[in-house]
Design a protein around this motif. Structure first.
Motif, PDB file in Angstrom:
ATOM      1  N   TRP A   1     -12.233 -43.096 -38.846  1.00 25.90           N
ATOM      2  CA  TRP A   1     -13.676 -42.915 -39.019  1.00 25.90           C
ATOM      3  C   TRP A   1     -14.035 -41.460 -39.246  1.00 25.90           C
ATOM      4  CZ3 TRP A   1     -11.849 -46.486 -35.256  1.00 25.90           C
ATOM      5  CH2 TRP A   1     -12.081 -47.828 -35.608  1.00 25.90           C
ATOM      6  N   TRP A   2     -14.685 -41.213 -40.374  1.00 26.93           N
ATOM      7  CA  TRP A   2     -15.167 -39.871 -40.748  1.00 26.93           C
ATOM      8  C   TRP A   2     -16.635 -39.809 -40.365  1.00 26.93           C
ATOM      9  CZ3 TRP A   2     -12.945 -35.558 -43.125  1.00 26.93           C
ATOM     10  CH2 TRP A   2     -13.830 -34.617 -43.669  1.00 26.93           C
ATOM     11  N   ILE A   3     -16.917 -39.074 -39.302  1.00 29.17           N
ATOM     12  CA  ILE A   3     -18.283 -38.975 -38.784  1.00 29.17           C
ATOM     13  C   ILE A   3     -18.804 -37.583 -39.095  1.00 29.17           C
ATOM     14  CG2 ILE A   3     -19.724 -39.144 -36.727  1.00 29.17           C
ATOM     15  CD1 ILE A   3     -17.228 -40.750 -35.489  1.00 29.17           C
ATOM     16  N   GLU A   4     -19.765 -37.503 -40.000  1.00 31.93           N
ATOM     17  CA  GLU A   4     -20.254 -36.202 -40.457  1.00 31.93           C
ATOM     18  C   GLU A   4     -21.657 -35.942 -39.945  1.00 31.93           C
ATOM     19  OE1 GLU A   4     -19.127 -35.365 -44.435  1.00 31.93           O
ATOM     20  OE2 GLU A   4     -20.571 -33.708 -44.653  1.00 31.93           O
ATOM     21  N   ARG A   5     -21.865 -34.757 -39.424  1.00 29.46           N
ATOM     22  CA  ARG A   5     -23.146 -34.356 -38.858  1.00 29.46           C
ATOM     23  C   ARG A   5     -23.911 -33.533 -39.887  1.00 29.46           C
ATOM     24  NH1 ARG A   5     -23.164 -30.260 -33.781  1.00 29.46           N
ATOM     25  NH2 ARG A   5     -22.579 -28.815 -35.438  1.00 29.46           N
ATOM     26  N   ALA A   6     -25.219 -33.641 -39.851  1.00 32.23           N
ATOM     27  CA  ALA A   6     -26.048 -32.805 -40.722  1.00 32.23           C
ATOM     28  C   ALA A   6     -25.648 -31.341 -40.511  1.00 32.23           C
ATOM     29  CB  ALA A   6     -27.527 -33.008 -40.384  1.00 32.23           C
TER      30      ALA A   6
ATOM     31  N   ASP B   1     -28.335 -33.844 -33.438  1.00 32.08           N
ATOM     32  CA  ASP B   1     -28.199 -33.820 -31.980  1.00 32.08           C
ATOM     33  C   ASP B   1     -27.338 -34.970 -31.468  1.00 32.08           C
ATOM     34  OD1 ASP B   1     -29.871 -35.839 -32.655  1.00 32.08           O
ATOM     35  OD2 ASP B   1     -31.442 -35.372 -31.196  1.00 32.08           O
ATOM     36  N   HIS B   2     -26.779 -35.745 -32.379  1.00 34.52           N
ATOM     37  CA  HIS B   2     -25.983 -36.896 -31.963  1.00 34.52           C
ATOM     38  C   HIS B   2     -24.505 -36.512 -31.869  1.00 34.52           C
ATOM     39  CE1 HIS B   2     -23.569 -40.532 -32.397  1.00 34.52           C
ATOM     40  NE2 HIS B   2     -24.612 -41.216 -31.958  1.00 34.52           N
TER      41      HIS B   2
ATOM     42  N   PRO C   1     -16.201 -50.366 -35.396  1.00 36.15           N
ATOM     43  CA  PRO C   1     -16.308 -48.905 -35.424  1.00 36.15           C
ATOM     44  C   PRO C   1     -16.699 -48.371 -34.049  1.00 36.15           C
ATOM     45  CG  PRO C   1     -18.204 -49.914 -36.474  1.00 36.15           C
ATOM     46  CD  PRO C   1     -17.254 -51.031 -36.168  1.00 36.15           C
ATOM     47  N   PRO C   2     -16.583 -47.060 -33.853  1.00 31.76           N
ATOM     48  CA  PRO C   2     -16.856 -46.476 -32.533  1.00 31.76           C
ATOM     49  C   PRO C   2     -18.310 -46.630 -32.090  1.00 31.76           C
ATOM     50  CG  PRO C   2     -16.410 -44.764 -34.167  1.00 31.76           C
ATOM     51  CD  PRO C   2     -16.060 -46.069 -34.789  1.00 31.76           C
ATOM     52  N   PHE C   3     -19.232 -46.749 -33.031  1.00 37.27           N
ATOM     53  CA  PHE C   3     -20.632 -47.007 -32.690  1.00 37.27           C
ATOM     54  C   PHE C   3     -21.313 -47.642 -33.891  1.00 37.27           C
ATOM     55  CE2 PHE C   3     -20.126 -42.597 -34.037  1.00 37.27           C
ATOM     56  CZ  PHE C   3     -20.997 -42.514 -35.117  1.00 37.27           C
ATOM     57  N   ALA C   4     -22.444 -48.293 -33.628  1.00 42.50           N
ATOM     58  CA  ALA C   4     -23.171 -48.953 -34.703  1.00 42.50           C
ATOM     59  C   ALA C   4     -23.846 -47.904 -35.581  1.00 42.50           C
ATOM     60  CB  ALA C   4     -24.211 -49.906 -34.123  1.00 42.50           C
ATOM     61  N   ALA C   5     -23.648 -48.031 -36.886  1.00 40.83           N
ATOM     62  CA  ALA C   5     -24.250 -47.082 -37.824  1.00 40.83           C
ATOM     63  C   ALA C   5     -24.123 -47.676 -39.215  1.00 40.83           C
ATOM     64  CB  ALA C   5     -23.552 -45.724 -37.751  1.00 40.83           C
TER      65      ALA C   5
END
Length: 360
Positions: free
Chosen positions: A246-251, A319-320, A285-289
């Motif tokens: 999982w590629w989780i990208e933050r603003a 902030d997530h 996935p690790p969280f719902a999105a």
DNA sequence: GAGACGTGGCC
DNA sequence: TGGCCAAGTCT
């Protein structure tokens, strides 16, 4: 089988012939002392031997240069930051070696005053130093007579004496034969000469028997197929597994990286969050999105299984933060994160897709 | 003793 | 192209 006396006599002749060849044809390698120079230090010999475990000379070259420039002594290596060292090792594989490298350097500094033990027994007690490496360092760095047996030596010896017992059952016989031809003097050069011979002439496939300095003493060259030695037991087929990353990208352009547990596959390395390696085709996935899935999974082959890693991407608010330990890493510096090759490829695939999107 | 443990090159 | 191979060690 010949009687032992003849074997020892032949051993002296074989060693002399090989060393004479080595004096002329030794490979020039960064971790070797130049001919006529003082011996290179134990630190460099040990570092190179660990890097060369199951790894080609070509692959080790740039890593050896990088490590010795950054950590020129065992003291400096012992003081290295764990994450820095693991990142520097990224791509070389067998990451337990990097963890043991650090543990070994610290043990040498803490327990031995910064000096490597100069006996096989002393070396063998260090983390990551097994029978081969202990013998190699004792012989090459300290001039001890040690019987150095690696895969090259196994192949050369199995051919010299046409040992047809399959590996690994043949190990005791091969070791005894290697012992019989190891000279009392120049054991370090002899070991390196055997490995050079195995790497350049007595190769696994298509050995160059015509130019071999040991041709006259070789039993296998008088057989129909010298390359048939050493005989090996059949290997099991490699299973296939599926996993998810999982590629989780933050603003702001940061991606969430985790550190894998010290034990197990890719242990201690930075990584993308991922499932285990036998996940359901539709693992949660690790969280719902709003997850998007890359069209092509990343194919990767490990020693004991092949893997198809399906990569999913999403964006989160500034902030997530995902639950659990991890760190936000700047996407534009992803190459410096020290990701092992599997995850470096996954990152490449994500960035390539983003690049393609940006063009539309 | 056998399996876990990376990666890239070669045929 | 998939299997083999490379300066092994640890459990």
């Amino acid at each position: 089988m010949r009687v032992e006396g003849d074997m020892v006599k032949d051993g002296v002749k074989i060693a002399a012939g090989l060393l004479a060849h080595y004096d002329v044809h030794a490979r020039r390698l960064p971790w070797r002392a130049l001919p006529g120079a003082n011996a290179t230090g134990a630190y460099r010999v040990w570092l190179s031997e660990v890097m060369l475990q199951q790894t080609t000379v070509a692959a080790v070259g740039p890593y050896f240069a990088k490590f010795t420039a950054r950590w020129p002594s065992v003291e400096s290596l012992a003081a290295a930051d764990d994450a820095d060292l693991m990142a520097a090792w990224a791509g070389l594989g067998y990451y337990a070696r990097a963890r043991n490298l650090l543990a070994c350097a610290r043990a040498v500094v803490r327990d031995h005053g910064g000096h490597f033990p100069d006996t096989e027994e002393g070396l063998r007690a260090l983390p990551g130093v097994g029978a081969y490496t202990a013998a190699a360092v004792a012989a090459i760095a300290f001039g001890r007579r040690a019987v150095v047996v690696d895969a090259n030596v196994e192949r050369v010896v199995a051919r010299l004496f046409a040992i047809d017992t399959p590996l690994p059952a043949a190990r005791p016989a091969i070791r005894a034969a290697a012992d019989a031809i190891t000279p009392d003097a120049r054991a370090g050069d002899f070991a390196q000469a055997m490995m050079d011979l195995g790497a350049t002439i007595c190769t696994s496939r298509n050995p160059a028997c015509g130019i071999c300095p040991l041709r006259d003493d070789c039993a296998a060259v008088r057989t129909a197929d010298p390359a048939a030695y050493p005989v090996k037991a059949a290997k099991k087929t490699r299973p296939h597994r599926n996993g998810h990353g999982w590629w989780i990208e933050r603003a702001g352009g940061h991606v969430w990286l985790v550190r894998r547990p010290d034990k197990g596959l890719l242990g201690g390395m930075r990584a993308l969050p991922s499932s285990d390696w036998s996940a359901d085709p539709d693992a949660a996935p690790p969280f719902a999105a709003d997850w998007r899935t890359l069209a092509d999974p990343v194919a990767h082959v490990f020693t004991h299984f092949s893997l198809a890693l399906t990569v999913h991407t999403t964006h989160v608010e500034q902030d997530h933060a995902p639950s659990g330990a991890g760190e936000w890493w700047p996407v534009e510096r992803i190459a410096d994160a020290g990701l092992p090759t599997l995850f470096a490829r996954a990152a490449q695939a994500v960035l390539k897709e983003k690049d393609a999107d940006a063009r539309h």
